[in-house]
Design a protein around this motif. Structure first.
Motif, PDB file in Angstrom:
ATOM      1  N   GLY A  58       0.785  -1.177  -0.017  1.00  0.00           N
ATOM      2  CA  GLY A  58       0.102   0.022   0.025  1.00  0.00           C
ATOM      3  C   GLY A  58       0.788   1.183   0.092  1.00  0.00           C
ATOM      4  N   LYS A  59       1.974   1.226   0.894  1.00  0.00           N
ATOM      5  CA  LYS A  59       2.819   2.558   0.737  1.00  0.00           C
ATOM      6  C   LYS A  59       3.536   2.849  -0.343  1.00  0.00           C
ATOM      7  CE  LYS A  59       4.213   2.199   5.718  1.00  0.00           C
ATOM      8  NZ  LYS A  59       5.366   1.928   6.549  1.00  0.00           N
ATOM      9  N   LEU A  60       3.857   1.527  -1.182  1.00  0.00           N
ATOM     10  CA  LEU A  60       4.588   1.339  -2.482  1.00  0.00           C
ATOM     11  C   LEU A  60       3.567   2.075  -3.469  1.00  0.00           C
ATOM     12  CD1 LEU A  60       6.849  -1.577  -2.533  1.00  0.00           C
ATOM     13  CD2 LEU A  60       7.422   0.579  -2.301  1.00  0.00           C
ATOM     14  N   GLU A  61       2.362   1.821  -3.415  1.00  0.00           N
ATOM     15  CA  GLU A  61       1.343   2.386  -4.275  1.00  0.00           C
ATOM     16  C   GLU A  61       1.249   3.788  -3.988  1.00  0.00           C
ATOM     17  OE1 GLU A  61      -2.024  -0.049  -3.236  1.00  0.00           O
ATOM     18  OE2 GLU A  61      -1.413  -1.913  -4.543  1.00  0.00           O
ATOM     19  N   GLY A  62       1.498   4.031  -2.739  1.00  0.00           N
ATOM     20  CA  GLY A  62       1.153   5.837  -2.495  1.00  0.00           C
ATOM     21  C   GLY A  62       2.474   6.362  -3.114  1.00  0.00           C
ATOM     22  N   ARG A  63       3.695   5.660  -3.407  1.00  0.00           N
ATOM     23  CA  ARG A  63       4.930   6.201  -3.813  1.00  0.00           C
ATOM     24  C   ARG A  63       4.501   6.424  -5.613  1.00  0.00           C
ATOM     25  NH1 ARG A  63       5.430   9.484  -1.088  1.00  0.00           N
ATOM     26  NH2 ARG A  63       7.119   9.990  -2.730  1.00  0.00           N
ATOM     27  N   ILE A  64       4.082   5.241  -5.994  1.00  0.00           N
ATOM     28  CA  ILE A  64       3.613   5.433  -7.332  1.00  0.00           C
ATOM     29  C   ILE A  64       2.895   6.548  -7.767  1.00  0.00           C
ATOM     30  CG2 ILE A  64       2.748   4.081  -9.416  1.00  0.00           C
ATOM     31  CD1 ILE A  64       3.576   1.462  -8.176  1.00  0.00           C
ATOM     32  N   GLU A  65       1.760   6.635  -6.899  1.00  0.00           N
ATOM     33  CA  GLU A  65       0.813   7.945  -7.155  1.00  0.00           C
ATOM     34  C   GLU A  65       1.674   9.037  -6.902  1.00  0.00           C
ATOM     35  OE1 GLU A  65      -2.357   9.746  -8.264  1.00  0.00           O
ATOM     36  OE2 GLU A  65      -2.180   7.701  -8.199  1.00  0.00           O
ATOM     37  N   ALA A  66       2.535   9.340  -5.926  1.00  0.00           N
ATOM     38  CA  ALA A  66       3.320  10.453  -5.866  1.00  0.00           C
ATOM     39  C   ALA A  66       4.098  10.722  -7.375  1.00  0.00           C
ATOM     40  CB  ALA A  66       4.410  10.405  -4.811  1.00  0.00           C
ATOM     41  N   ILE A  67       4.752   9.577  -7.904  1.00  0.00           N
ATOM     42  CA  ILE A  67       5.535   9.736  -9.255  1.00  0.00           C
ATOM     43  C   ILE A  67       4.466  10.019 -10.199  1.00  0.00           C
ATOM     44  CG2 ILE A  67       6.569   8.262 -11.005  1.00  0.00           C
ATOM     45  CD1 ILE A  67       7.575   6.364  -9.065  1.00  0.00           C
ATOM     46  N   ARG A  68       3.340   9.517 -10.388  1.00  0.00           N
ATOM     47  CA  ARG A  68       2.243  10.163 -11.296  1.00  0.00           C
ATOM     48  C   ARG A  68       1.696  11.653 -11.257  1.00  0.00           C
ATOM     49  NH1 ARG A  68      -0.947   6.235 -10.206  1.00  0.00           N
ATOM     50  NH2 ARG A  68      -0.275   4.823 -11.663  1.00  0.00           N
ATOM     51  N   GLU A  69       1.593  11.991  -9.771  1.00  0.00           N
ATOM     52  CA  GLU A  69       1.501  13.295  -9.638  1.00  0.00           C
ATOM     53  C   GLU A  69       2.312  14.327 -10.233  1.00  0.00           C
ATOM     54  OE1 GLU A  69       0.162  13.346  -5.545  1.00  0.00           O
ATOM     55  OE2 GLU A  69      -1.586  12.505  -5.848  1.00  0.00           O
ATOM     56  N   ALA A  70       3.674  14.079  -9.776  1.00  0.00           N
ATOM     57  CA  ALA A  70       4.847  14.699 -10.301  1.00  0.00           C
ATOM     58  C   ALA A  70       4.916  14.748 -11.852  1.00  0.00           C
ATOM     59  CB  ALA A  70       5.847  14.210  -9.538  1.00  0.00           C
TER      60      ALA A  70
END
Length: 150
Positions: A32-44
């Protein structure tokens, strides 16, 4: 480039152990935390911020190492090679077809973790950590034969 041909396989060995441990234990909290990091990549990526994409990318991999490696020595070794890898990110991230492709690469890694296939995970890690960056670097080197210390 010779230095990176040495450093990237070292990084691969360290991260592979951590990713395989994640695959074996299927820690839903870490996933779940890693999915959050992917979302941060996507937002950036959506903002067009290469530096924020790189920051979230490194954070993703650091989380795998710190949460899954089970070895403080492995984490220390990983942190020794990452400054040079980070320099590589800064140069090569814009070479992706789009910044959102960086998020997709990380989604593929998590899909490989969830698949349970060790061979698939190892293949995707090798592509992500070693062969793709080296291919981008060769392309960059061909376009910049002066090299500037790479």
């Amino acid at each position: 480039m010779d230095e990176l041909e040495f450093i990237l396989p070292v990084r691969l060995v360290l991260e592979e152990v951590a990713f395989l441990r994640l695959q074996k234990h299927k820690d839903l909290q870490v996933l779940g935390k890693l999915e959050g990091r992917i979302e941060a990549i996507r937002e950036a990526a959506d903002r067009g911020s290469v530096s924020d994409v790189n920051e979230a990318d490194q954070s993703f991999h650091e989380m795998v190492m710190t949460e899954c490696s089970g070895s403080s020595q492995a984490i220390r070794l990983w942190r020794l090679v990452m400054p040079r890898v980070r320099m590589l990110f800064n140069m090569l991230t814009p070479m992706h077809e789009s910044l959102n492709a960086v998020a997709k690469e990380h989604e593929i890694l998590l899909e490989a973790v969830r698949s349970g296939s060790r061979i698939l995970l190892q293949s995707e890690l090798e592509k992500h950590i070693t062969s793709q960056p080296l291919a981008f670097l060769r392309d960059w080197s061909n376009a910049h034969p002066e090299g500037h210390g790479l």
